[in-house]
Scaffold this motif. Structure first.
Motif, PDB file in Angstrom:
ATOM      1  N   PRO A 164      40.775  91.199  41.666  1.00  0.00           N
ATOM      2  CA  PRO A 164      40.279  90.294  40.624  1.00  0.00           C
ATOM      3  C   PRO A 164      39.233  90.894  39.695  1.00  0.00           C
ATOM      4  CG  PRO A 164      39.357  89.708  42.755  1.00  0.00           C
ATOM      5  CD  PRO A 164      40.381  90.763  43.008  1.00  0.00           C
ATOM      6  N   ALA A 221      43.589  87.061  40.324  1.00  0.00           N
ATOM      7  CA  ALA A 221      43.370  86.423  41.611  1.00  0.00           C
ATOM      8  C   ALA A 221      44.736  86.033  42.156  1.00  0.00           C
ATOM      9  CB  ALA A 221      42.489  85.189  41.446  1.00  0.00           C
ATOM     10  N   LEU A 271      36.536  83.967  45.963  1.00  0.00           N
ATOM     11  CA  LEU A 271      37.009  83.306  44.752  1.00  0.00           C
ATOM     12  C   LEU A 271      36.890  81.802  44.903  1.00  0.00           C
ATOM     13  CD1 LEU A 271      40.182  85.504  44.175  1.00  0.00           C
ATOM     14  CD2 LEU A 271      38.008  85.644  42.948  1.00  0.00           C
ATOM     15  N   SER A 330      44.885  83.039  38.108  1.00  0.00           N
ATOM     16  CA  SER A 330      45.611  83.323  39.352  1.00  0.00           C
ATOM     17  C   SER A 330      47.115  83.469  39.126  1.00  0.00           C
ATOM     18  CB  SER A 330      45.362  82.205  40.369  1.00  0.00           C
ATOM     19  OG  SER A 330      45.959  80.991  39.927  1.00  0.00           O
TER      20      SER A 330
END
Length: 325
Positions: free
Chosen positions: A146, A173, A197, A217
């Motif tokens: 990430p 992510a 996260l 994500s």
């Protein structure tokens, strides 16, 4: 009469136009989750979430460590890992020991030797000690991380060894849904690998200096869809997010890839770190239902009994019943 009719039409338009606008707005709100899912699908199709050098920040490493490992074949494998100036935990370990984790490194190399055509997928790559090592063997590698800052270190390490063509970098992510904005939370500056996260509503209540820029994500299945090989060897270290990443895949009856080995950090899962694995039993059962057996990294010692899967275990190697040995 005509003027009266025209005025009536204008009145109707003035009444209906706001109603139509409100109806469209309502449909957008109701379907916002659906719309969020459409965008990442488009991104996956156009490969827009693959990371290139122009996406990465400039970095100034403390140094770039040349790591060496004598293989059983008699050959010497070498690669670089560039470390951070603040010498946080992972950087300091690599600098002081010359390698991040020799035992785990050897296990991964052994597994990839059994599957020479497999792709190595590393979720939660950090500085990429395994990514850069495995890239030096010639294997295809996907590194998912990430933090662009960490990927910049990986990119530099690969260039120094000349293995950058073997690795696909992805700054995303990985979660159970697409298009969600998640915020990296670092509350321990001495161990930047411990990055959790969290969603926006949770990030709001954290100290501002501990929250980094949000990252959108993708799902585990999104990544698998982009990998060209049928066999994938997975290492995942997502600080408790493993449940969100893998549960749907484990319970799927239509798996598109064969993953003979899953090497993962386990210690955060049973304790439901930060509330990210509330369905721990369902998650764990997914491994058994999919044909996996848990082993310690020293898998020659035999498998781990299900009752021993607790927070005292740091790492677990799941081996599929059809995996080559």
């Amino acid at each position: 009469m005509y003027k009266m009719f025209t005025k009536q039409n204008e009145c109707r338009k003035m009444f209906y136009l706001p109603m139509i606008f409100l109806l469209i707005l309502l449909l957008i709100v109701i379907n916002r989750d659906f719309l969020l899912q459409l965008e990442p699908i488009k991104q996956a199709k156009n490969l827009q979430w693959y990371t290139t050098d122009k996406d990465l920040p400039k970095i100034y490493p403390h140094s770039c460590v040349r790591c060496n490992l004598a293989l059983r074949s008699g050959k010497n494998l070498w690669w670089f890992v560039c470390v951070k100036k603040n010498l946080e935990y992972i950087s300091a370990k690599i600098l002081n020991e010359g390698i991040y984790d020799e035992f785990a490194s050897r296990v991964l190399l052994d597994l990839l030797q059994i599957y020479p055509n497999a792709t190595y997928l590393d979720i939660g790559s950090n500085l990429g000690p395994y990514v850069t090592m495995i890239a030096s063997t010639g294997h295809r590698v996907y590194a998912v991380e990430p933090l662009a800052y960490n990927l910049a270190f990986i990119s530099l390490s690969l260039k120094l060894r000349g293995t950058e063509e073997n690795v696909t970098l992805i700054q995303k992510a990985v979660s159970d849904r697409r298009g969600e904005l998640l915020y990296p939370w670092q509350d321990n500056p001495n161990n930047e690998g411990y990055t959790i996260l969290v969603p926006e509503e949770e990030a709001f209540f954290k100290p501002k200096n501990e929250i980094l820029d949000p990252v959108s994500s993708i799902t585990f299945e999104d990544i698998l869809d982009q990998i060209p090989t049928d066999d994938v060897i997975l290492k995942i270290d997502a600080e408790g997010s493993e449940c969100k990443v893998l549960t749907r895949y484990l319970h799927s009856t239509n798996k598109t890839k064969f993953i003979p080995y899953i090497f993962m950090e386990w210690c955060h899962l049973m304790r439901n770190l930060n509330g990210m694995c509330p369905e721990y039993d369902t998650f764990t059962q997914g491994f058994f239902d999919s044909g996996y057996t848990p082993f310690s990294l020293n898998y020659s010692n035999g498998h781990i009994h299900p009752t021993e899967l607790d927070y005292n275990l740091v790492d677990v190697l799941w081996i599929h019943k059809k995996a080559k040995t």
